[in-house]
Design a protein around this motif. Structure first.
Motif, PDB file in Angstrom:
ATOM      1  N   VAL A 159       0.823  -1.210   0.000  1.00 53.16           N
ATOM      2  CA  VAL A 159       0.000   0.000   0.000  1.00 53.16           C
ATOM      3  C   VAL A 159       0.858   1.262   0.000  1.00 53.16           C
ATOM      4  CG1 VAL A 159      -1.687   1.338   1.342  1.00 53.16           C
ATOM      5  CG2 VAL A 159      -1.945  -1.145   1.112  1.00 53.16           C
ATOM      6  N   LYS A 160       1.865   1.312   0.869  1.00 49.59           N
ATOM      7  CA  LYS A 160       2.625   2.542   1.054  1.00 49.59           C
ATOM      8  C   LYS A 160       3.786   2.679   0.073  1.00 49.59           C
ATOM      9  CE  LYS A 160       0.134   3.868   4.533  1.00 49.59           C
ATOM     10  NZ  LYS A 160      -0.761   5.055   4.412  1.00 49.59           N
ATOM     11  N   ILE A 161       4.564   1.631  -0.105  1.00 51.51           N
ATOM     12  CA  ILE A 161       5.752   1.730  -0.963  1.00 51.51           C
ATOM     13  C   ILE A 161       5.379   1.646  -2.436  1.00 51.51           C
ATOM     14  CG2 ILE A 161       7.964   0.658  -1.544  1.00 51.51           C
ATOM     15  CD1 ILE A 161       8.169  -0.273   1.345  1.00 51.51           C
ATOM     16  N   HIS A 162       4.462   0.733  -2.761  1.00 55.33           N
ATOM     17  CA  HIS A 162       4.075   0.549  -4.164  1.00 55.33           C
ATOM     18  C   HIS A 162       2.857   1.384  -4.553  1.00 55.33           C
ATOM     19  CE1 HIS A 162       6.869  -2.793  -5.001  1.00 55.33           C
ATOM     20  NE2 HIS A 162       6.670  -3.129  -3.737  1.00 55.33           N
ATOM     21  N   HIS A 163       2.356   2.223  -3.644  1.00 53.92           N
ATOM     22  CA  HIS A 163       1.255   3.159  -3.942  1.00 53.92           C
ATOM     23  C   HIS A 163       0.066   2.429  -4.567  1.00 53.92           C
ATOM     24  CE1 HIS A 163       4.156   6.300  -3.021  1.00 53.92           C
ATOM     25  NE2 HIS A 163       4.974   5.783  -3.933  1.00 53.92           N
ATOM     26  N   LEU A 164      -0.433   1.430  -3.850  1.00 52.77           N
ATOM     27  CA  LEU A 164      -1.501   0.595  -4.381  1.00 52.77           C
ATOM     28  C   LEU A 164      -2.770   1.386  -4.658  1.00 52.77           C
ATOM     29  CD1 LEU A 164      -2.458  -2.260  -5.079  1.00 52.77           C
ATOM     30  CD2 LEU A 164      -3.100  -2.557  -2.677  1.00 52.77           C
ATOM     31  N   SER A 165      -3.129   2.316  -3.780  1.00 52.42           N
ATOM     32  CA  SER A 165      -4.372   3.074  -3.970  1.00 52.42           C
ATOM     33  C   SER A 165      -4.335   3.911  -5.241  1.00 52.42           C
ATOM     34  CB  SER A 165      -4.624   3.975  -2.757  1.00 52.42           C
ATOM     35  OG  SER A 165      -4.773   3.205  -1.576  1.00 52.42           O
ATOM     36  N   GLU A 166      -3.193   4.527  -5.528  1.00 49.67           N
ATOM     37  CA  GLU A 166      -3.071   5.324  -6.752  1.00 49.67           C
ATOM     38  C   GLU A 166      -3.138   4.450  -7.994  1.00 49.67           C
ATOM     39  OE1 GLU A 166       0.236   7.921  -6.946  1.00 49.67           O
ATOM     40  OE2 GLU A 166      -0.371   9.105  -5.197  1.00 49.67           O
ATOM     41  N   LYS A 167      -2.530   3.284  -7.927  1.00 49.76           N
ATOM     42  CA  LYS A 167      -2.582   2.386  -9.085  1.00 49.76           C
ATOM     43  C   LYS A 167      -4.011   1.934  -9.361  1.00 49.76           C
ATOM     44  CE  LYS A 167       2.160   0.690  -8.750  1.00 49.76           C
ATOM     45  NZ  LYS A 167       3.046  -0.482  -8.524  1.00 49.76           N
ATOM     46  N   ILE A 168      -4.757   1.678  -8.288  1.00 46.40           N
ATOM     47  CA  ILE A 168      -6.157   1.301  -8.469  1.00 46.40           C
ATOM     48  C   ILE A 168      -6.969   2.470  -9.000  1.00 46.40           C
ATOM     49  CG2 ILE A 168      -8.241   0.589  -7.247  1.00 46.40           C
ATOM     50  CD1 ILE A 168      -6.448  -0.963  -5.322  1.00 46.40           C
ATOM     51  N   ALA A 169      -6.737   3.657  -8.449  1.00 49.54           N
ATOM     52  CA  ALA A 169      -7.507   4.829  -8.865  1.00 49.54           C
ATOM     53  C   ALA A 169      -7.263   5.198 -10.311  1.00 49.54           C
ATOM     54  CB  ALA A 169      -7.173   6.012  -7.958  1.00 49.54           C
TER      55      ALA A 169
END
Length: 232
Positions: A159-169
């Motif tokens: 979630v934090k290092i790979h920026h999962l939320s941004e990738k999903i968004a």
């Protein structure tokens, strides 16, 4: 320690371990691992939105290990969208980490159930001295606690290092770019933390029942051998 108190301790640890298995299984099936808000930076820059106007471009996102939901806000009202990780997002997210999280959740459930069964077996049966006895209970509790810690570490890095939320968004978004505005772990993530702490507590309960930690040097081997003969 009297036999009745030892039975009570083992029964308590068994119930706690079984509750952890149920809690982990429930956590896997929910979308309450991460909650956050996402900012439509493209729309905000087009109209130079600031202050209260910026809220018209802030949407919401929440997801679990298999699916989730996001509300797309680009100044014209919210548009809810459902998404699933399998198979849609496999090429977007760090799939190896995500699958590892699911795998360790499964292992955590299995060993929590195994530990619960052996706690009850130690309370009411006549266990062997090795993997069925207290040393085995230490092992099952240690594995379950370690799996819980690995789940939190891997998912936090995803979630934090790979920026999962941004990738999903930004999945399948051609015209608009979204950035994470706020992000926090939700109930299911903290359930895994509680389960890890419970398994650590179970190890302390085994010690409270009168059995030394593994690899600890006994003070009097003759006394311990006599105790083992009486218990098993």
């Amino acid at each position: 320690m009297p036999a009745q108190q030892r039975k009570l301790i083992f029964c308590t640890a068994g119930v706690l371990s079984f509750a952890c298995a149920l809690g982990t299984a429930a956590a896997i099936g929910t979308q309450l691992w991460v909650r956050g808000t996402i900012l439509c930076t493209t729309g905000a820059l087009l109209v130079n939105a600031t202050g209260p106007e910026l809220h018209k471009f802030i949407g919401e996102i929440q997801y679990g290990l298999f699916s989730g939901q996001r509300v797309r806000q680009c100044g014209l009202g919210g548009r809810p969208l459902q998404f699933s990780f399998f198979p849609d997002l496999l090429r977007t997210i760090p799939a190896s980490i995500h699958v590892s999280v699911i795998l360790f959740c499964t292992v955590l459930i299995i060993f929590a159930l195994v530990g619960s069964g052996f706690f009850m077996f130690n309370a009411f049966g006549r266990p062997y001295e090795t993997l069925h006895g207290p040393m085995g209970l230490y092992l099952w509790s240690f594995i379950a606690c370690s799996c819980g810690c690995l789940i939190m570490i891997l998912f936090s890095s995803e979630v934090k290092i790979h920026h999962l939320s941004e990738k999903i968004a930004n999945f399948k978004e051609g015209s608009f770019i979204f950035k994470t505005h706020s992000e926090q772990f939700a109930n299911s993530f903290w359930t895994i933390l509680v389960c890890s702490l419970v398994h650590f507590l179970n190890a302390l309960l085994i010690r409270l029942a009168g059995f030394d930690f593994p690899f600890s040097k006994p003070k009097d081997s003759g006394t311990i051998s006599g105790t083992v003969d009486l218990m098993y």
